[in-house]
Design a protein around this motif. Structure first.
Motif, PDB file in Angstrom:
ATOM      1  N   TYR A  46      50.665  51.640  47.404  1.00 31.68           N
ATOM      2  CA  TYR A  46      49.945  50.400  47.717  1.00 31.68           C
ATOM      3  C   TYR A  46      48.492  50.453  47.265  1.00 31.68           C
ATOM      4  N   LYS A  47      47.809  51.534  47.555  1.00 32.00           N
ATOM      5  CA  LYS A  47      46.403  51.661  47.154  1.00 32.00           C
ATOM      6  C   LYS A  47      46.241  51.659  45.629  1.00 32.00           C
ATOM      7  N   PRO A  48      47.059  52.420  44.873  1.00 29.36           N
ATOM      8  CA  PRO A  48      46.956  52.339  43.414  1.00 29.36           C
ATOM      9  C   PRO A  48      47.203  50.938  42.859  1.00 29.36           C
ATOM     10  N   LEU A  49      48.091  50.169  43.491  1.00 28.10           N
ATOM     11  CA  LEU A  49      48.301  48.786  43.043  1.00 28.10           C
ATOM     12  C   LEU A  49      47.009  47.984  43.177  1.00 28.10           C
ATOM     13  N   GLY A  50      46.298  48.187  44.274  1.00 28.47           N
ATOM     14  CA  GLY A  50      45.023  47.498  44.456  1.00 28.47           C
ATOM     15  C   GLY A  50      43.993  47.909  43.424  1.00 28.47           C
ATOM     16  N   GLU A  51      43.986  49.189  43.079  1.00 31.10           N
ATOM     17  CA  GLU A  51      43.041  49.668  42.066  1.00 31.10           C
ATOM     18  C   GLU A  51      43.357  49.092  40.689  1.00 31.10           C
ATOM     19  N   THR A  52      44.650  48.970  40.387  1.00 36.28           N
ATOM     20  CA  THR A  52      45.053  48.347  39.131  1.00 36.28           C
ATOM     21  C   THR A  52      44.617  46.885  39.099  1.00 36.28           C
ATOM     22  N   ALA A  53      44.820  46.187  40.212  1.00 28.23           N
ATOM     23  CA  ALA A  53      44.419  44.781  40.280  1.00 28.23           C
ATOM     24  C   ALA A  53      42.910  44.630  40.125  1.00 28.23           C
ATOM     25  N   LEU A  54      42.146  45.529  40.731  1.00 29.82           N
ATOM     26  CA  LEU A  54      40.687  45.493  40.574  1.00 29.82           C
ATOM     27  C   LEU A  54      40.306  45.618  39.107  1.00 29.82           C
ATOM     28  N   ALA A  55      40.824  46.639  38.435  1.00 33.04           N
ATOM     29  CA  ALA A  55      40.483  46.860  37.030  1.00 33.04           C
ATOM     30  C   ALA A  55      40.841  45.638  36.186  1.00 33.04           C
ATOM     31  N   ALA A  56      42.039  45.087  36.406  1.00 34.90           N
ATOM     32  CA  ALA A  56      42.474  43.922  35.635  1.00 34.90           C
ATOM     33  C   ALA A  56      41.581  42.715  35.909  1.00 34.90           C
ATOM     34  N   LEU A  58      38.454  42.625  36.760  1.00 29.86           N
ATOM     35  CA  LEU A  58      37.140  42.762  36.143  1.00 29.86           C
ATOM     36  C   LEU A  58      37.209  42.514  34.648  1.00 29.86           C
ATOM     37  N   VAL A  59      38.307  42.918  34.013  1.00 29.78           N
ATOM     38  CA  VAL A  59      38.483  42.605  32.589  1.00 29.78           C
ATOM     39  C   VAL A  59      38.517  41.095  32.404  1.00 29.78           C
ATOM     40  N   ALA A  73      45.392  42.649  30.725  1.00 31.98           N
ATOM     41  CA  ALA A  73      44.907  42.512  32.098  1.00 31.98           C
ATOM     42  C   ALA A  73      45.704  41.461  32.858  1.00 31.98           C
ATOM     43  N   THR A  74      46.039  40.356  32.195  1.00 33.37           N
ATOM     44  CA  THR A  74      46.847  39.322  32.836  1.00 33.37           C
ATOM     45  C   THR A  74      48.229  39.865  33.198  1.00 33.37           C
ATOM     46  N   GLY A  75      48.805  40.651  32.280  1.00 35.58           N
ATOM     47  CA  GLY A  75      50.106  41.259  32.555  1.00 35.58           C
ATOM     48  C   GLY A  75      50.051  42.198  33.744  1.00 35.58           C
ATOM     49  N   ARG A 112      39.510  36.366  42.646  1.00 34.00           N
ATOM     50  CA  ARG A 112      38.531  36.438  41.564  1.00 34.00           C
ATOM     51  C   ARG A 112      39.066  35.778  40.290  1.00 34.00           C
ATOM     52  N   CYS A 113      40.368  35.801  40.120  1.00 32.65           N
ATOM     53  CA  CYS A 113      41.007  35.252  38.917  1.00 32.65           C
ATOM     54  C   CYS A 113      41.714  33.932  39.181  1.00 32.65           C
TER      55      CYS A 113
END
Length: 308
Positions: A46-56, A58-59, A73-75, A112-113
Motif C-alpha cells: 500500500y505504501k509503495p503504491l502511494g509513493e508511485t502515485a506521488l512521483a507520477a 509530480l511529473v 506518468a498517466t499510466g 493534484r491531477c
C-alpha cells in the motif's frame, strides 16, 4: 548559486529512467487479490503504491515534462487508482478507521491531477473538521504531511497561518538544532518537513527564511556524509530538498554522481549493498529509492523551467 538548469541533464536522465522502471515494474506492486481496507502490513504494498502515485502526480504537475513522460506518468497513476478500486478502497479505509490519515495523504496525489471520488470528498470534509482528527498524536513532520494533503485536496480549513507556524516549529528542523547532531532518522524527518511545507517544490516560499538559510548552509555537509556512507536513498532525498528551496541548491557533481549509480533499466540502489537478482526482491528493496529519484529529478526540472 548554481541554478537547476545546470543539473537539468542529469536530473532528466535520473527522472526519466526512474519513471520507466516504475512503469515497467508496476505489476510487482499490485495489491494482493484478497486485500481489504484493513491491511495487516500496509508498508509492504500500500505504501509503495502511494509513493508511485506521488512521483507520477509530480511529473504531471511539471509542465516541462515531455509527452513520453506524461504518458508513462498517466499510466502509473491509472494503475494505482485501479489498484485502489478507483478510490473505493480509500473510502472504505477512512470510513472504518476514522483517525487514519493515509487515505487523505494517498488521495491528495490524485486530486493534484484532477481525479476525485465524491463519497470520499464528503467523508474527508467531515473527518478533517473533527477535534479528534486534529488531536491524534503524531510526530511533527507527519502532522505537516496531513496538513499539506488537506491543502492539496481542498480541506484546508485547518491549519491557518498561525497553525502552520506552530506545526513547523515543533519539528526537528523547526528548532534549527545543532546540525552535527543529525542522524539517519532525523535526516528523513528534516527532508519531509521541507517537502510538505513547500508542497514538493511547488511552493518554494513555504519554508520560513531562517530555516531556508539553515538548510542551505548545512545541506552540502549532510549530502557528503551520506554519500560517504553510500546511503543513496537518503542522498536522493537530500538532493530533492535542495531543489525545493526558494533559491535551489543543486551542485552538478552530486546529481551526476547519483545518475552514474543508476542502472540502465532505471533502478537506483538504496545503498552500497549488492542488488538481488530476483525481480520481486529488487522491487521491495529499491522501489522507494527509484520513486525518490523520479521525484527529485522531476522537481529539479520543474524548478529549471520556472527559472528560464
Amino acid at each position: 548559486m548554481t541554478t537547476p538548469d545546470a543539473v537539468s541533464g542529469s536530473a532528466r536522465l535520473l527522472a526519466d529512467r526512474a519513471l520507466s522502471w516504475l512503469h515497467a515494474n508496476r505489476s510487482l506492486g499490485a495489491l494482493p487479490e484478497d486485500s481489504t481496507e484493513t491491511l495487516a502490513d500496509p508498508h509492504t504494498v500500500y505504501k509503495p503504491l502511494g509513493e508511485t502515485a506521488l512521483a507520477a502526480s509530480l511529473v504531471l504537475r511539471n509542465e516541462a515534462a515531455g509527452p513520453g513522460q506524461q504518458v508513462a506518468a498517466t499510466g502509473l497513476l491509472d494503475f494505482v487508482w485501479q489498484q485502489l478500486r478507483e478510490g473505493d478502497f480509500l473510502y472504505e479505509r477512512q470510513l472504518r478507521h476514522m483517525l487514519m490519515t493515509d487515505p487523505l495523504e494517498a488521495y491528495a496525489h490524485f486530486v493534484r491531477c484532477g481525479i476525485r471520488h465524491p463519497e470520499l470528498d464528503r467523508l474527508l470534509a467531515h473527518c478533517t473538521r473533527l477535534r479528534s482528527a486534529h488531536s491524534v498524536e503524531q510526530v511533527p513532520n507527519r502532522r505537516l504531511a496531513v496538513a499539506n494533503a488537506a491543502r492539496i485536496a481542498g480541506f484546508d480549513h485547518w491549519p491557518d497561518e498561525d497553525g502552520w507556524r506552530e506545526l513547523t516549529r515543533r519539528t526537528w528542523l523547526g528548532a534549527a538544532p545543532e546540525p552535527w547532531a543529525i542522524n539517519w532518522t532525523t535526516a528523513y524527518a528534516m527532508t519531509h518537513t521541507v517537502y510538505h511545507l513547500t508542497d514538493w517544490g511547488g511552493l518554494p516560499d513555504g519554508l520560513p527564511a531562517d530555516l531556508t538559510a539553515y538548510v542551505r548552509t548545512w545541506l552540502p555537509v549532510w549530502i557528503d556524509i551520506w554519500r560517504e556512507a553510500h546511503q543513496w536513498d537518503l542522498v536522493a532525498e537530500l538532493l530533492a530538498v535542495g531543489v525545493c528551496l526558494d533559491e535551489p541548491y543543486c551542485p552538478p557533481e552530486d546529481w551526476e554522481h547519483l545518475a552514474a549509480l543508476q542502472h540502465t533499466d532505471g533502478l537506483l540502489p538504496r545503498d552500497g549493498d549488492p542488488v538481488e537478482a530476483d525481480p520481486q526482491q529488487r522491487f521491495r528493496d529499491h522501489h522507494h529509492t527509484v520513486a525518490v529519484a523520479a521525484v527529485a529529478g522531476t522537481i529539479a526540472l520543474h524548478r529549471a523551467a520556472q527559472t528560464r
